[in-house]
Write a protein that holds these residues in place. Sequence first.
Motif, mmCIF file in Angstrom:
data_model
loop_
_atom_site.group_PDB
_atom_site.id
_atom_site.type_symbol
_atom_site.label_atom_id
_atom_site.label_comp_id
_atom_site.label_asym_id
_atom_site.label_seq_id
_atom_site.Cartn_x
_atom_site.Cartn_y
_atom_site.Cartn_z
ATOM 1 N N UNK A 1 0.828 -1.208 0.000
ATOM 2 C CA UNK A 1 0.000 0.000 0.000
ATOM 3 C C UNK A 1 0.859 1.254 0.000
ATOM 4 N N UNK A 2 2.044 1.158 0.614
ATOM 5 C CA UNK A 2 2.975 2.287 0.577
ATOM 6 C C UNK A 2 3.428 2.538 -0.862
ATOM 7 N N UNK A 3 3.725 1.459 -1.596
ATOM 8 C CA UNK A 3 4.128 1.602 -2.993
ATOM 9 C C UNK A 3 3.018 2.241 -3.824
ATOM 10 N N UNK A 4 1.780 1.825 -3.566
ATOM 11 C CA UNK A 4 0.649 2.409 -4.279
ATOM 12 C C UNK A 4 0.480 3.881 -3.914
ATOM 13 N N UNK A 5 0.741 4.209 -2.645
ATOM 14 C CA UNK A 5 0.670 5.608 -2.212
ATOM 15 C C UNK A 5 1.725 6.451 -2.910
ATOM 16 N N UNK A 6 2.935 5.904 -3.052
ATOM 17 C CA UNK A 6 4.002 6.603 -3.778
ATOM 18 C C UNK A 6 3.544 6.924 -5.193
ATOM 19 N N UNK A 7 2.933 5.930 -5.832
ATOM 20 C CA UNK A 7 2.482 6.089 -7.218
ATOM 21 C C UNK A 7 1.403 7.161 -7.346
ATOM 22 N N UNK A 8 0.356 7.042 -6.564
ATOM 23 C CA UNK A 8 -0.808 7.913 -6.727
ATOM 24 C C UNK A 8 -0.547 9.336 -6.258
ATOM 25 N N UNK A 9 0.146 9.488 -5.134
ATOM 26 C CA UNK A 9 0.361 10.849 -4.619
ATOM 27 C C UNK A 9 1.311 11.646 -5.501
ATOM 28 N N UNK A 10 2.420 11.042 -5.894
ATOM 29 C CA UNK A 10 3.371 11.777 -6.737
ATOM 30 C C UNK A 10 2.750 12.129 -8.089
ATOM 31 N N UNK A 11 1.956 11.208 -8.633
ATOM 32 C CA UNK A 11 1.314 11.488 -9.921
ATOM 33 C C UNK A 11 0.247 12.563 -9.787
ATOM 34 N N UNK A 12 -0.616 12.439 -8.790
ATOM 35 C CA UNK A 12 -1.733 13.377 -8.652
ATOM 36 C C UNK A 12 -1.255 14.786 -8.330
ATOM 37 N N UNK A 13 -0.311 14.914 -7.421
ATOM 38 C CA UNK A 13 0.201 16.251 -7.059
ATOM 39 C C UNK A 13 0.816 16.930 -8.268
ATOM 40 N N UNK A 14 1.594 16.174 -9.019
ATOM 41 C CA UNK A 14 2.251 16.760 -10.199
ATOM 42 C C UNK A 14 1.237 17.161 -11.257
ATOM 43 N N UNK A 15 0.251 16.329 -11.493
ATOM 44 C CA UNK A 15 -0.772 16.656 -12.488
ATOM 45 C C UNK A 15 -1.605 17.869 -12.047
ATOM 46 N N UNK A 16 -1.875 17.974 -10.767
ATOM 47 C CA UNK A 16 -2.628 19.133 -10.264
ATOM 48 C C UNK A 16 -1.869 20.435 -10.495
ATOM 49 N N UNK A 17 -0.544 20.351 -10.468
ATOM 50 C CA UNK A 17 0.292 21.537 -10.703
ATOM 51 C C UNK A 17 0.776 21.602 -12.151
ATOM 52 N N UNK A 18 0.128 20.822 -13.025
ATOM 53 C CA UNK A 18 0.349 20.876 -14.482
ATOM 54 C C UNK A 18 1.752 20.465 -14.899
ATOM 55 N N UNK A 19 2.354 19.555 -14.122
ATOM 56 C CA UNK A 19 3.613 18.947 -14.550
ATOM 57 C C UNK A 19 3.343 17.604 -15.205
ATOM 58 N N UNK A 20 4.400 16.937 -15.636
ATOM 59 C CA UNK A 20 4.253 15.617 -16.254
ATOM 60 C C UNK A 20 4.280 14.554 -15.170
#
Length: 422
Positions: A236-255
């Motif tokens: 679940x930690x690995x899944x958290x790494x995936x989703x949080x890093x992706x979502x935060x970056x997309x919210x700030x219009x990064x890749x």
Amino acid sequence: MPYYTIALLLLGIAILGVAWLPSLLEKYPLSYPILYILLGLGVCSLPLHLPAADPLAHPAFVKHLSELCVIVALTGTGLKIDRPFSLRAWRSPLLLVLVLMVFTIGGLALAGRWLLGLAPASALLLAAALAPTDPVLAGDVQVGDPGEGREDNVRFALTGEAGLNDGLAFPFVYLALALLPTAVPLSERLLHWLWLDVGYRIGMGVLLGWLSGRVLAYLIFNLPKRVSIKTEGYGFVALAVTLTSYAVTELLHGYGFLAVFIAAITLRSRERKHEYHRLMHAFTDQMERLFIVVILLLLGAAIADGLLRALTWPGAALGVLLVLVLRPLGGMLTLIRSPRINLAERAVISFFGIRGIGSVFYVAYALGEADFPQARQIWAVLAFTMLLSITVHGMLATPVMNWLDRRHGRKTQTEITAAAAE
């Protein structure tokens, strides 16, 4: 007809196959992805009157399903690379991404324009989608599990390339969108693309990926000293790494793709020998296989429903050109000045440019953003190229990598697996 029940049965059989097929096929020149495509094609060819599996009719579903598959695969890819990042150590994958991928996009776009008569925006979109190699379907030619030690020049170059280029191909998808006719002058659109889609989005992807990795590394490796994480929670930690890093970056219009891979690399740099890395990678690998099963079954179903109907001989020639000419030739030229990589290694790296799920995402994303001319032809060429790559690369991956291991005096993966089973 109970479609839901049939889907559950098909999915259950397919997932059960994932547990056995990789080991069962390891000695043979055959990969399990092609079997799942054939399974989806076969089931949907039966007179069951199943709903049509047309990606053009379900762009949002195709986009989000492929998106999830890619970001989970990127996390697993980053976690299994043992080599610390530096410009010198990562020279080969950086060359493959920054030189070869750009060369491939340019060559494919020109070929799409001349061979298929595609509009400039459509030709560039197809090229940008097909140029990046895939972290999802390339497991047979990538490095082993974290700390396993199977990180030679070939496996490392292909793994690093697959991790980096899924994010760095995105600017060219946005460039294809910018080339579509609008009331805004082309010069303004190109300037906007240059500073936003190239400069800002890449910069934010790198920065937020690094920050996410640092923060999550602290939570994983420092916080447990005060609040322990049970073994069953590592996935679940690995899944958290995936989703949080992706979502935060997309919210700030990064890749987000770039951020996820860099976050995983940054996380991997902490406590390299800790069991967390192995357990987190194992979880992401299982998640990735689940998504692969679903996507490949749907690809087979889409082919049964006529996805390749728009394919022409020039379109098929474009796929053959990419897999058998542009990628191998471009790779040989790109790595010609890499002194640590010998000729045999350079040839293997150049040949195994596997196309896959990332390409599906890019096309689905772009077609969901705007109306591209010849969209059905784009999907047909993409599906054919994926089939060609999965078949050719899947058949040759195991024997070629075994040959390379023997050439270097190493045990092959087949021998290692057989010894472990005993």
